[in-house]
Design an enzyme around this catalytic site. Sequence first.
Site, short mmCIF file in Angstrom:
data_model
loop_
_atom_site.label_atom_id
_atom_site.label_comp_id
_atom_site.label_asym_id
_atom_site.label_seq_id
_atom_site.Cartn_x
_atom_site.Cartn_y
_atom_site.Cartn_z
N TYR A 33 0.83 -1.20 0.00
CA TYR A 33 0.00 0.00 0.00
C TYR A 33 0.87 1.25 0.00
CZ TYR A 33 0.76 0.98 5.03
OH TYR A 33 1.31 1.30 6.24
N LYS A 147 6.51 -1.71 1.76
CA LYS A 147 5.32 -1.18 2.45
C LYS A 147 4.19 -2.20 2.31
CE LYS A 147 3.03 3.26 3.26
NZ LYS A 147 3.12 3.21 4.72
N GLU A 180 12.14 2.80 13.94
CA GLU A 180 11.15 3.79 13.50
C GLU A 180 9.91 3.62 14.36
OE1 GLU A 180 9.69 2.96 9.52
OE2 GLU A 180 9.86 0.80 9.84
N LEU A 205 11.03 1.79 6.93
CA LEU A 205 10.38 2.24 5.70
C LEU A 205 10.93 3.64 5.43
CD1 LEU A 205 8.02 1.55 3.67
CD2 LEU A 205 6.79 3.34 4.90
N1 PDD Z 1 2.65 5.30 7.46
N2 PDD Z 1 7.37 4.03 8.83
C1 PDD Z 1 6.24 3.30 8.83
C2 PDD Z 1 6.27 1.95 9.46
C3 PDD Z 1 5.07 3.80 8.23
O1 PDD Z 1 3.95 3.04 8.21
C4 PDD Z 1 5.09 5.10 7.66
C5 PDD Z 1 3.89 5.67 6.97
C6 PDD Z 1 6.28 5.83 7.70
C7 PDD Z 1 6.39 7.21 7.09
O2 PDD Z 1 6.29 7.18 5.69
P1 PDD Z 1 5.70 8.42 4.87
O3 PDD Z 1 6.47 9.62 5.29
O4 PDD Z 1 5.96 8.04 3.47
O5 PDD Z 1 4.23 8.54 5.21
C8 PDD Z 1 7.40 5.26 8.28
C9 PDD Z 1 1.46 5.69 6.75
C10 PDD Z 1 1.19 7.16 6.81
C11 PDD Z 1 0.30 4.86 7.25
O6 PDD Z 1 0.48 3.66 7.39
O7 PDD Z 1 -0.78 5.40 7.48
#
Ligand code: PDD
Length: 293
Positions: A33, A147, A180, A205
């Site tokens: 996703y 992801k 993270e 990620l």
């Molecule tokens: N989450 N690390 C993890 C485990 C994440 O699920 C996310 C993003 C990030 C940050 O990635 P980005 O800056 O591209 O949003 C880091 C999304 C927002 C979610 O699952 O809703």
Amino acid sequence: MSRIAYVNGQYVPHNEAAVHIEDRGYQFADGVYEVFAVHGGKMIGEKGHLDRLAHSLRELRIDWPVSRRVLGVLTREVARRNRVRDGLVYLQITRGVARRDHPFPENAESALVLTARRAPPLDKEALRQGVSVITLPDIRWKRHDIKSVALLPNILGKQQAREAGAYEAWLVNDDGMVTEGTSSNAWIVTKDGELVTHNTSHAILNGITRLSVLEAADEAGVKFSERPFSVDEALSAKEAFVTSSSSHVKAVTVIDGKPVGNGHIGELTSRMLDLYVDFIEGKGGPQKTDTWN
Ligand code: PDD
């Protein structure tokens, strides 16, 4: 106005949108996703999200359901049809529908779902208020660069955080290093003033927001270091924050119940928030997204 979802080639009312019970996303979490932020009517970091999606699909050997160019068009169209000026677009691709069996099916076509929802416009003052995080063991698999929709450890961690009255859980690997958050990247400013976030590897990620903040820092001449940091370093840090498409740059003022610095948003965090907002309003997202090639 009723919400519209895109499901495998059709726009349908959100509350009628459905996928097959034998979809491998449902059966095995066999899918990936992306979550795109929409800010002031603009899709943030579209190229980065699609580059990262390409990486996730490639690593899992899932076919593109439509071409990359068409996917960009559909993503923007779902935001438009839902009149999202500020909010999020969710994109999910699974390996498709097939009789339940672990190996990849031979003839399944990958399935695509897109939804969008409004969120309040980015509010710098709210982001400056600061939230608390707790630290938890990182019990996930070993490919966080993908992801994947398989988010059980992330959900359990986030729930534990919420039950502890915290906004996020920072995940700690077997070496005592923070990787993270459950749905965000983790940052600190060490007591020596160094801006630090975990380097890209299979351990995190690589966030699109993270990349924007790094590029904005680079342009402004703010020094940073991409390396793991320990829980001890985090606990003695001057400042901390999290980044994600839904959290933007959000100050962290408490870690495991202990105030970070003086318990208020730090100077550099505050600056990075300003730089980030200017950056996305100017460039629209990270330009250097070759980390997945
Ligand atoms: N989450 N690390 C993890 C485990 C994440 O699920 C996310 C993003 C990030 C940050 O990635 P980005 O800056 O591209 O949003 C880091 C999304 C927002 C979610 O699952 O809703």
